[in-house]
Design a protein around this motif. Structure first.
Motif, PDB file in Angstrom:
ATOM      1  N   PHE A  75      19.959  70.838 -19.835  1.00  0.00           N
ATOM      2  CA  PHE A  75      20.046  69.639 -19.003  1.00  0.00           C
ATOM      3  C   PHE A  75      20.695  69.942 -17.656  1.00  0.00           C
ATOM      4  N   GLY A  76      21.622  70.909 -17.637  1.00  0.00           N
ATOM      5  CA  GLY A  76      22.272  71.257 -16.385  1.00  0.00           C
ATOM      6  C   GLY A  76      21.285  71.768 -15.348  1.00  0.00           C
ATOM      7  N   GLY A  77      20.307  72.568 -15.783  1.00  0.00           N
ATOM      8  CA  GLY A  77      19.285  73.057 -14.857  1.00  0.00           C
ATOM      9  C   GLY A  77      18.456  71.929 -14.273  1.00  0.00           C
ATOM     10  N   LEU A  78      18.095  70.966 -15.115  1.00  0.00           N
ATOM     11  CA  LEU A  78      17.307  69.829 -14.635  1.00  0.00           C
ATOM     12  C   LEU A  78      18.114  68.955 -13.677  1.00  0.00           C
ATOM     13  N   LEU A  79      19.384  68.749 -13.994  1.00  0.00           N
ATOM     14  CA  LEU A  79      20.227  67.957 -13.100  1.00  0.00           C
ATOM     15  C   LEU A  79      20.449  68.669 -11.770  1.00  0.00           C
ATOM     16  N   ALA A  80      20.544  69.994 -11.809  1.00  0.00           N
ATOM     17  CA  ALA A  80      20.679  70.752 -10.560  1.00  0.00           C
ATOM     18  C   ALA A  80      19.420  70.613  -9.712  1.00  0.00           C
ATOM     19  N   ALA A  81      18.241  70.658 -10.365  1.00  0.00           N
ATOM     20  CA  ALA A  81      16.987  70.476  -9.640  1.00  0.00           C
ATOM     21  C   ALA A  81      16.930  69.091  -8.997  1.00  0.00           C
ATOM     22  N   TYR A  82      17.369  68.082  -9.737  1.00  0.00           N
ATOM     23  CA  TYR A  82      17.394  66.731  -9.173  1.00  0.00           C
ATOM     24  C   TYR A  82      18.302  66.672  -7.946  1.00  0.00           C
ATOM     25  N   THR A  83      19.468  67.293  -8.032  1.00  0.00           N
ATOM     26  CA  THR A  83      20.418  67.268  -6.925  1.00  0.00           C
ATOM     27  C   THR A  83      19.835  67.936  -5.685  1.00  0.00           C
ATOM     28  N   VAL A  84      19.174  69.073  -5.872  1.00  0.00           N
ATOM     29  CA  VAL A  84      18.582  69.794  -4.737  1.00  0.00           C
ATOM     30  C   VAL A  84      17.507  68.949  -4.060  1.00  0.00           C
TER      31      VAL A  84
ATOM     32  N   GLU B 179      29.717  65.244 -39.629  1.00  0.00           N
ATOM     33  CA  GLU B 179      30.533  65.616 -38.475  1.00  0.00           C
ATOM     34  C   GLU B 179      29.678  66.279 -37.400  1.00  0.00           C
ATOM     35  N   GLY B 180      28.795  67.204 -37.803  1.00  0.00           N
ATOM     36  CA  GLY B 180      27.902  67.846 -36.839  1.00  0.00           C
ATOM     37  C   GLY B 180      26.929  66.860 -36.222  1.00  0.00           C
ATOM     38  N   LEU B 181      26.419  65.944 -37.042  1.00  0.00           N
ATOM     39  CA  LEU B 181      25.526  64.920 -36.527  1.00  0.00           C
ATOM     40  C   LEU B 181      26.247  64.040 -35.504  1.00  0.00           C
ATOM     41  N   GLY B 182      27.516  63.757 -35.773  1.00  0.00           N
ATOM     42  CA  GLY B 182      28.299  62.978 -34.813  1.00  0.00           C
ATOM     43  C   GLY B 182      28.464  63.700 -33.487  1.00  0.00           C
ATOM     44  N   LEU B 183      28.712  65.017 -33.539  1.00  0.00           N
ATOM     45  CA  LEU B 183      28.837  65.784 -32.300  1.00  0.00           C
ATOM     46  C   LEU B 183      27.541  65.723 -31.489  1.00  0.00           C
ATOM     47  N   TYR B 184      26.424  65.879 -32.168  1.00  0.00           N
ATOM     48  CA  TYR B 184      25.125  65.824 -31.484  1.00  0.00           C
ATOM     49  C   TYR B 184      24.920  64.458 -30.852  1.00  0.00           C
ATOM     50  N   TRP B 185      25.221  63.399 -31.596  1.00  0.00           N
ATOM     51  CA  TRP B 185      25.006  62.052 -31.084  1.00  0.00           C
ATOM     52  C   TRP B 185      25.890  61.774 -29.866  1.00  0.00           C
ATOM     53  N   HIS B 186      27.141  62.201 -29.919  1.00  0.00           N
ATOM     54  CA  HIS B 186      28.028  61.997 -28.780  1.00  0.00           C
ATOM     55  C   HIS B 186      27.538  62.774 -27.560  1.00  0.00           C
ATOM     56  N   PHE B 187      26.991  63.968 -27.782  1.00  0.00           N
ATOM     57  CA  PHE B 187      26.463  64.751 -26.669  1.00  0.00           C
ATOM     58  C   PHE B 187      25.313  64.007 -25.992  1.00  0.00           C
ATOM     59  N   VAL B 188      24.400  63.479 -26.794  1.00  0.00           N
ATOM     60  CA  VAL B 188      23.267  62.738 -26.224  1.00  0.00           C
ATOM     61  C   VAL B 188      23.761  61.540 -25.429  1.00  0.00           C
ATOM     62  N   ASP B 189      24.786  60.871 -25.920  1.00  0.00           N
ATOM     63  CA  ASP B 189      25.355  59.737 -25.194  1.00  0.00           C
ATOM     64  C   ASP B 189      25.983  60.188 -23.875  1.00  0.00           C
ATOM     65  N   ILE B 190      26.673  61.314 -23.895  1.00  0.00           N
ATOM     66  CA  ILE B 190      27.305  61.817 -22.672  1.00  0.00           C
ATOM     67  C   ILE B 190      26.252  62.172 -21.626  1.00  0.00           C
ATOM     68  N   VAL B 191      25.129  62.731 -22.065  1.00  0.00           N
ATOM     69  CA  VAL B 191      24.051  63.037 -21.120  1.00  0.00           C
ATOM     70  C   VAL B 191      23.608  61.770 -20.396  1.00  0.00           C
ATOM     71  N   TRP B 192      23.474  60.678 -21.142  1.00  0.00           N
ATOM     72  CA  TRP B 192      23.065  59.421 -20.501  1.00  0.00           C
ATOM     73  C   TRP B 192      24.134  58.921 -19.537  1.00  0.00           C
ATOM     74  N   VAL B 193      25.400  59.132 -19.853  1.00  0.00           N
ATOM     75  CA  VAL B 193      26.477  58.709 -18.958  1.00  0.00           C
ATOM     76  C   VAL B 193      26.350  59.406 -17.603  1.00  0.00           C
ATOM     77  N   PHE B 194      25.798  60.621 -17.586  1.00  0.00           N
ATOM     78  CA  PHE B 194      25.531  61.303 -16.323  1.00  0.00           C
ATOM     79  C   PHE B 194      24.235  60.799 -15.687  1.00  0.00           C
ATOM     80  N   LEU B 195      23.211  60.559 -16.493  1.00  0.00           N
ATOM     81  CA  LEU B 195      21.911  60.161 -15.956  1.00  0.00           C
ATOM     82  C   LEU B 195      21.957  58.773 -15.310  1.00  0.00           C
ATOM     83  N   PHE B 196      22.679  57.853 -15.920  1.00  0.00           N
ATOM     84  CA  PHE B 196      22.668  56.483 -15.418  1.00  0.00           C
ATOM     85  C   PHE B 196      23.154  56.386 -13.967  1.00  0.00           C
ATOM     86  N   PRO B 197      24.348  56.883 -13.631  1.00  0.00           N
ATOM     87  CA  PRO B 197      24.753  56.770 -12.219  1.00  0.00           C
ATOM     88  C   PRO B 197      23.914  57.638 -11.289  1.00  0.00           C
TER      89      PRO B 197
END
Length: 228
Positions: free
Chosen positions: A45-54, A201-219
């Motif tokens: 996702f970092g690569g895609l966000l960098a492309a968007y920024t450029v 516990e692992g499923l929770g980590l994955y779910w929180h990660f997906v939520d954090i990605v959206w927290v970056f995408l929204f703004p």
């Protein structure tokens, strides 16, 4: 026969894999594996966000105009839905860790429902963009953006990145929802216990990660430069 299958399913308890000496070691190995997987997702996702920024820097005016066509209200509601789903997922992990299997199952079910609400709103947003002819391709029409036709390609780049980023996020949501739904019934029958909760516990980590990605995408997609 069905009753026999149900009894076998209900009475099954995941045990310690042969390569581990203890349940704690197994849980720590599973947790480490999930963190390594999430690190690769950050790079993806970092690569895609960098492309968007450029491209946003290169085509600032077009990206600014295109961002005005996104529905901030839907994006904000979806942000609230996902943050709430992170809470219900955390509660599901807590329920598993403390032996509250019914609570864990209910919180997992709530997490699945909230994920479905998020995707429903997102697909409605996609449909609306198709109605506005803002889906990149042959039928793209961006007269409402106030840009000369020769710069529509720059606006298409915004929507390519918008659909690419949010679409990949939606696919990750679908995968997470499938695992969450698959864990609901096992949680109710007690497959996951305080000493064997690594999967949840692992499923929770994955779910929180997906939520954090959206927290970056929204703004980044909906809010940046919108009021300039």
């Amino acid at each position: 026969m069905i009753a026999g299958w149900w009894r076998a399913f209900r009475d099954y308890r995941p045990g310690l894999a042969h390569q581990f000496e203890s349940a704690e070691q197994q849980r720590e190995a599973a947790s480490l594996g999930m963190w390594v997987f999430l690190a690769t997702e950050v790079l993806f996702f970092g690569g895609l966000l960098a492309a968007y920024t450029v491209y946003r820097i290169l085509y600032f005016d077009a990206f600014k105009a295109a961002s005005h066509e996104l529905d901030v209200a839907i994006g904000a509601v979806n942000t609230g839905v996902l943050l709430t789903s992170s809470l219900t997922m955390a509660c599901a992990v807590w329920g598993t860790q403390t032996g509250r299997r019914r609570a864990a199952g209910l919180f997992l079910l709530a997490t699945f429902v909230l994920g479905a609400v998020f995707l429903g709103l997102k697909f409605y947003e996609y449909w609306h963009k198709a109605e506005q002819h803002l889906v990149p391709g042959h039928g793209f029409h961006a007269a409402q953006l106030g840009l000369p036709e020769g710069r529509w390609g720059e606006a298409q780049m915004f929507f390519c990145l918008y659909f690419g980023l949010t679409g990949l996020h939606a696919l990750h949501m679908l995968a997470g929802m499938a695992f969450v739904l698959g864990a609901v019934l096992p949680s109710f029958v007690g497959w996951f216990r305080p000493r064997n909760h690594g999967f949840i516990e692992g499923l929770g980590l994955y779910w929180h990660f997906v939520d954090i990605v959206w927290v970056f995408l929204f703004p980044l997609l909906y809010l940046v430069s919108r009021h300039e």
